[in-house]
Design an enzyme around this catalytic site. Structure first.
Site, short mmCIF file in Angstrom:
data_model
loop_
_atom_site.label_atom_id
_atom_site.label_comp_id
_atom_site.label_asym_id
_atom_site.label_seq_id
_atom_site.Cartn_x
_atom_site.Cartn_y
_atom_site.Cartn_z
N GLU A 168 -25.96 35.62 44.04
CA GLU A 168 -27.29 35.44 43.45
C GLU A 168 -28.23 36.62 43.71
OE1 GLU A 168 -28.70 31.61 44.79
OE2 GLU A 168 -27.24 30.54 43.58
N GLU A 352 -21.60 27.38 41.27
CA GLU A 352 -22.43 26.43 42.02
C GLU A 352 -23.10 25.50 41.03
OE1 GLU A 352 -25.43 27.88 44.76
OE2 GLU A 352 -24.04 29.35 45.59
O1 IFM Z 1 -28.36 26.44 49.04
C1 IFM Z 1 -28.47 27.30 47.96
C2 IFM Z 1 -27.41 28.37 48.03
O2 IFM Z 1 -27.50 29.11 49.21
C3 IFM Z 1 -27.55 29.34 46.87
N1 IFM Z 1 -27.65 28.65 45.62
C4 IFM Z 1 -28.56 27.54 45.51
C5 IFM Z 1 -28.32 26.57 46.65
C6 IFM Z 1 -29.31 25.39 46.53
O3 IFM Z 1 -30.62 25.85 46.62
#
Ligand code: IFM
Length: 441
Positions: A168, A352
């Protein structure tokens, strides 16, 4: 309710769960160095309860139990991250042998259980000594990161199934340097622009190292937020496009098309480091796959003040524990958009997706029906994208375990498995059991 089953997806479609090092491992143990998240959390007002990742889920000492949960959950692949500060406590120089041993055991433990190891090299815990040198604002970070990549991958690169250098990039750069919500907690547009470019430069240098070491299946993971205008006005539409440009298209554009969007350069261009254009070839070198992290949408309205002159407006949709609107259609929109405008045939993974709920253990169980509904609605959008011809090859839920949710501390619970932070006891939630059943071969 979870209506989807493994058989609803093409043969070879992979199901996984994801975590990250600082959020679960327990950073005070095993010889890890100090990170900028420790510094950020120690500064009053930054993190709920000033909580840190010192013990977190104590995964360092409970790794086998957690890997058994992945195996028994019928997952195919585990997306974990490696802590730079655990491997190189000062960020450069001396290696912490115990840190490398830990990741070595993790990879072997996955393989022994028939799980594919999907490594992310950086999920936000920058060693403090590198933060002292300017962190992501300093162009040298690309070389420091390349060196870390080499040290780590010389040890585990022969056995990982996939590697993504940085999780990210938007969060690394924008949350940390523009919004100040994440470490290092800056609110500075010049620092932001530099971090945005350097994070991609570091990605590019790491990919060079990975190719040099013959590590296979190298990709990148970006997060996406569906930006919708708050009303029908032209101003709201422009504001939403600006948000979309610096959030969704800047990193994707750099990685896949070797260019940054004009709407982002309008505000950031003057702050980018001199000669940034010369880095675009390194940044945009070919990848084997792209990962999309997707959670929500935002309603965007114009605002007075300097670029980007916009504000978020609260939306009407049902929300998760952290106030994020549930908007599954956005996942389908991004899968199509990324495939059609950027990756053009490259395998895509949803790396994710998940929701936070205020889960509680009651009578030895955790009833979280909304999580199964959430997963089901998003899997339906993945299925829809596959039907449209988008090459989506896998889906990872965030997260295997409840864990440290950065500036929100241990309050939000994203896990399929509940963690009691007093005892570190794991209790698989109903969603874990339902998913395990759906994924059974
Ligand atoms: O917990 C985070 C993760 O570290 C990165 N993506 C989003 C998740 C939820 O906020």
């Amino acid at each position: 309710m979870l209506t989807h089953r493994r058989a609803d997806f093409p043969d070879g479609f992979l199901f996984g769960a994801a975590t990250s090092s600082y959020q679960i491992e327990g950073h005070a143990s095993g010889g890890a160095g100090r990170t900028h998240w420790d510094d950020f959390a120690d500064t009053p007002g930054n993190v709920a309860g000033a909580q840190r990742g010192d013990i977190a889920c104590d995964h360092l000492n409970r790794m086998d139990e957690d890997l058994d949960l992945l195996r028994d959950g019928n997952f195919d692949v585990y997306r974990f991250s490696t802590s730079w500060a655990r491997v190189l406590p000062e960020g450069r120089g001396e290696v912490n042998a115990a840190g490398l041993d830990f990741y070595d055991r993790l990879v072997d433990g996955l393989l022994e259980r028939g799980l594919k190891p999907a490594a992310t090299l950086y999920h936000w815990e920058l060693p403090s000594p590198l933060a002292d040198l300017g962190g992501w604002r300093n162009r040298d970070i690309a070389d420091w990161f390349a060196d870390f990549t080499r040290v780590l991958m010389e040890r585990i690169g022969d056995r990982v199934w996939s590697v993504a250098p940085i999780n990210e990039p938007w969060c690394v750069a924008w949350m940390g340097h523009f919004l100040g919500h994440h470490a290092p907690g800056l609110r500075d547009i010049r620092a932001t622009a530099r971090a945005m470019h350097h994070v991609l430069l570091a990605h590019g240098r790491a990919v060079e190292v990975l190719r040099d070491l013959d590590v296979s299946n190298v990709g990148a993971v970006c997060n996406f937020e569906y930006a919708a205008p708050a009303d029908d006005s032209a101003e709201a539409q422009h504001a939403a496009r600006r948000y979309d440009a610096y959030y969704n298209r800047f990193f994707l554009g750099g990685l896949m098309n070797r260019r940054y969007p004009d709407e982002a350069l309008e505000g950031l261009g003057q702050h980018l480091p001199d000669g940034w254009q010369d880095d675009m070839e390194l940044i945009g070198q070919p990848l084997d796959w792209l990962g999309l992290n997707y959670y929500t949408r935002k309603l965007i309205a114009p605002a007075d003040g300097p670029w980007p002159s916009l504000q978020e407006v609260e939306g009407p949709l049902p929300k998760t524990q952290v106030g994020w609107e549930v908007y599954p259609e956005g996942l389908h929109a991004f899968l199509r958009r990324v495939h059609e405008g950027y990756t053009r045939g490259l395998p895509l993974y949803v790396t994710e997706n998940g929701m936070a709920l205020a889960d509680r253990v009651s009578g030895g169980a955790v009833h979280d029906p909304r999580r199964a509904d959430f997963l089901d609605a998003h899997l339906a959008q993945v299925r829809r994208a596959i039907d449209d011809g988008v090459p989506v090859k896998g889906y990872f839920t965030w997260s295997l375990l409840d864990n440290y949710e950065w500036n929100m501390g241990y309050g939000p619970r994203f896990g399929l498995v509940h963690v009691d932070y007093a005892t570190r006891a794991r209790t698989p939630k109903d969603s874990y059991h339902t998913l395990a059943e759906a994924l059974a071969q």
